[in-house]
Design a protein around this motif. Structure first.
Motif: not given
Length: 479
Positions: A237-246, A256-264
Motif C-alpha cells: 500500500e505505501p508504494l504509491k510510485n512503484l514502477e518495477y517489481l522483481d 492474493s487478489p487486487f494485490l497491486f490496487i494501490s500501485n497505480q
C-alpha cells in the motif's frame, strides 16, 4: 614583392609548431598514463592518514578526476582497518569513495567527515560487515545518494542504521544474509527510489516494513524465500510510485487478489521461476484477480512458472497490458489463451468500417496472410485510436509454445492461425463474462478501508505524540 610565398612559408611554420606542441603534450600524457597505475604488491591491512597521503601522492589510480567528479578508489587493497583521521589532510572535494573488495567489518564514526557536504556515492560491496548497529560512519552524510552494501554478511537491519541519509536515492543490499525486515525499517531515508534486497534469505517481512517509501520506483526482491503470505495489500500500500517489481524465484505459487490496487504507477512485474501450476478443466487458477485495478501495468513476466493456463478475465481487464512473457511453460493452448492475442483482432475485422465484409469462414484465410504483417498492426492502431476497442492485442512473447493439445504441440502461440471458426462462440461470451470481473466485493472494500485508516491513524498518532512532546517541553521550561 611576392607575398604568396611569404604566406605559404608562414602556414608551414605554424603547422610545424602546432605538431611539435601536440607531440610534446602527447608524450606528457603517455608518461602520466604509464605512472597512473602503480600496482601495490602487499595488502594494506591498516590504513592511516600517513599511508593514505603517500598513496594519493604517488599513485594516481587511487584518486581519479572524471570531469567534475572526484573519486577515491581503494578497491581490493586488503584493508581491514581504517583510522578515524585517514582522510583529514585530503582537501579536494570528493563525491565518490570506493572501498569495495576489502576486509572491513567496522568503520570509525567520523571517518568520512571531511567529505560530509560533498560525498554522493559510497561503495562498500564485498566486505565483511555483519551489522551496522554500532557503526555510525553514515551519520551526517546528508548529500549521499547511492549506498552499496551488497555482498557483505549483513544479517540484521535497524532504523538507526540509516539516520540522516535524507537524500539517499539508491540503497543496494543484495547478496547478504538478511532474514527479516522489521517495522518501518527504511523510514529514516524516505527519498529512496531504488531498493535492492535480492539474493538474501528473507522469509519474514513486517506488513509495514515499507512504510514511508512513497517515492520508491524500483523494488528488487528476487531470490528470497518469501512465499505469497508475505506479499499483502498492506505491505504494498505505501508504494504509491512503484514502477518495477522483481519477484523472480521467491517461492510463490499464488498471489492474493487486487494485490497491486494501490500501485497505480506499476508498469512491469517479474515473476519468472516461481510455481503457478494450474490444473486443466479446474475452476481454480493461480493469480486469479491478482492484477485487477493495476491500470498502468504494461508487462508481466511469467517465464518458467509451470503455467498451464491463464485466468482469462484477469488479463483481459488490464487495458494497458502490452506484453505477457510465457516462454518455457507447458501451456495448454485453448481459446481463452488465444483470445488475449487474437480476440480483439477478429472483433475489429468483423465490425470494420473500411469495407471489409467477409463471412466468418473467410476470416481465417484472411488472417493467415495478414496476421504478422505491419499493415495489420497499423490498421489495429487506427481502430484503437477511434475507440473501436479498449486496448491493443497483447503480445504473448516469442518462443512461447503449446504443450497441449496434440494438434498444436510444439508450435509457437504467436504463429497459429485458423482458429476463429472453433473459438468464435467462446470469444463471443468472454467479453460479457469479464465485464464486472474486477469489481471490488464488500469484504475487500472493508479490508482496504481498514488499511487506509490504520495508516492515517498511525500518522495522526505520531503527530499527537510530537505535539504532546512540545507541550510538555514548554511546560517544564516555563516552570
Amino acid at each position: 614583392m611576392d607575398y604568396s610565398n611569404v604566406i605559404y612559408f608562414l602556414i608551414i611554420f605554424i603547422h610545424i609548431t602546432i605538431t611539435l606542441e601536440y607531440n610534446d603534450d602527447y608524450d606528457v600524457e603517455q608518461q602520466l598514463a604509464s605512472q597512473s597505475f602503480i600496482p601495490i604488491s602487499e595488502p594494506i591491512h591498516h590504513l592511516s592518514s600517513s599511508i593514505f597521503d603517500s598513496l594519493s601522492q604517488s599513485n594516481l589510480s587511487l584518486t581519479s578526476f572524471l570531469f567534475t567528479d572526484q573519486t577515491i578508489n581503494l578497491d581490493s587493497l586488503g584493508i581491514s582497518n581504517i583510522e578515524p583521521n585517514t582522510f583529514i589532510n585530503y582537501r579536494i572535494p570528493v563525491t565518490t569513495i570506493i572501498l569495495a573488495s576489502n576486509y572491513l567489518s567496522y568503520l570509525p564514526n567520523n571517518v568520512f567527515q571531511p567529505f560530509s557536504s560533498t560525498l554522493i556515492n559510497l561503495n562498500l560491496q564485498r566486505n565483511h560487515f555483519r551489522s551496522l548497529l554500532n557503526n555510525y560512519f553514515l551519520r551526517r552524510l546528508e548529500q549521499l545518494r547511492t549506498l552499496d552494501l551488497s555482498k557483505n554478511q549483513l544479517y540484521e537491519l535497524h532504523k538507526q542504521d540509516f539516520t540522516d541519509l535524507r537524500r539517499l536515492e539508491t540503497l543496494i543490499l543484495r547478496e547478504n544474509k538478511l532474514t527479516y525486515l522489521p517495522y518501518a525499517i527504511f523510514s529514516r531515508c524516505r527519498t529512496i527510489t531504488t531498493l535492492d534486497l535480492s539474493d538474501n534469505e528473507l522469509s519474514i517481512i513486517d506488513s509495514n516494513a515499507f512504510r514511508s517509501l512513497y517515492r520508491l520506483k524500483i523494488l528488487l526482491l528476487s531470490n528470497n524465500p518469501l512465499g505469497q503470505r508475505l506479499l499483502t495489500n498492506q505491505l504494498m500500500e505505501p508504494l504509491k510510485n512503484l514502477e518495477y517489481l522483481d519477484l523472480e524465484n521467491t517461492e510463490l505459487n499464488n498471489l492474493s487478489p487486487f494485490l497491486f490496487i494501490s500501485n497505480q504507477h506499476l508498469r512491469s512485474i517479474k515473476l519468472r521461476r516461481n510455481n503457478f501450476q494450474t490444473i486443466i478443466n479446474d475452476s481454480y487458477h493461480s493469480l486469479q484477480r491478482t492484477f485487477c485495478h493495476a491500470h498502468s501495468l504494461i508487462e508481466i513476466d511469467l517465464v518458467s512458472t509451470h503455467l498451464r493456463s491463464l485466468d482469462i478475465c484477469t488479463y483481459d481487464q488490464i487495458p494497458s497490458l502490452r506484453r505477457l512473457y510465457l516462454m518455457n511453460n507447458p501451456l495448454h493452448c485453448s481459446c481463452d489463451l488465444f483470445y488475449l492475442k487474437y480476440g480483439d483482432i477478429y472483433r475489429v475485422l468483423l465490425t470494420d468500417g473500411n469495407g471489409i465484409d467477409r463471412v466468418h469462414t473467410d476470416i481465417d484465410t484472411y488472417l493467415d496472410r495478414w496476421i504478422s504483417r505491419p499493415e495489420l498492426r497499423r490498421h489495429l492502431e487506427k481502430a484503437y485510436t477511434r475507440g473501436d476497442f479498449y486496448r491493443l492485442p497483447i503480445e504473448l512473447s516469442l518462443f512461447a509454445r503449446c504443450a497441449t493439445p496434440k494438434q498444436w504441440s510444439g508450435r509457437e502461440i504467436g504463429n497459429i492461425t485458423g482458429i476463429f471458426t472453433q473459438c468464435q462462440q467462446r470469444w463471443s461470451n468472454i467479453e460479457q463474462e469479464c465485464q464486472n470481473y474486477c469489481q471490488l466485493d464488500k469484504k475487500l472494500q472493508i479490508s482496504m478501508t481498514t488499511i487506509k485508516h490504520t495508516s492515517s491513524g498511525s500518522i495522526h498518532f505520531n503527530l499527537f505524540v510530537v505535539r504532546l512532546y512540545f507541550i510538555l517541553l514548554t511546560f517544564f521550561l516555563y516552570i
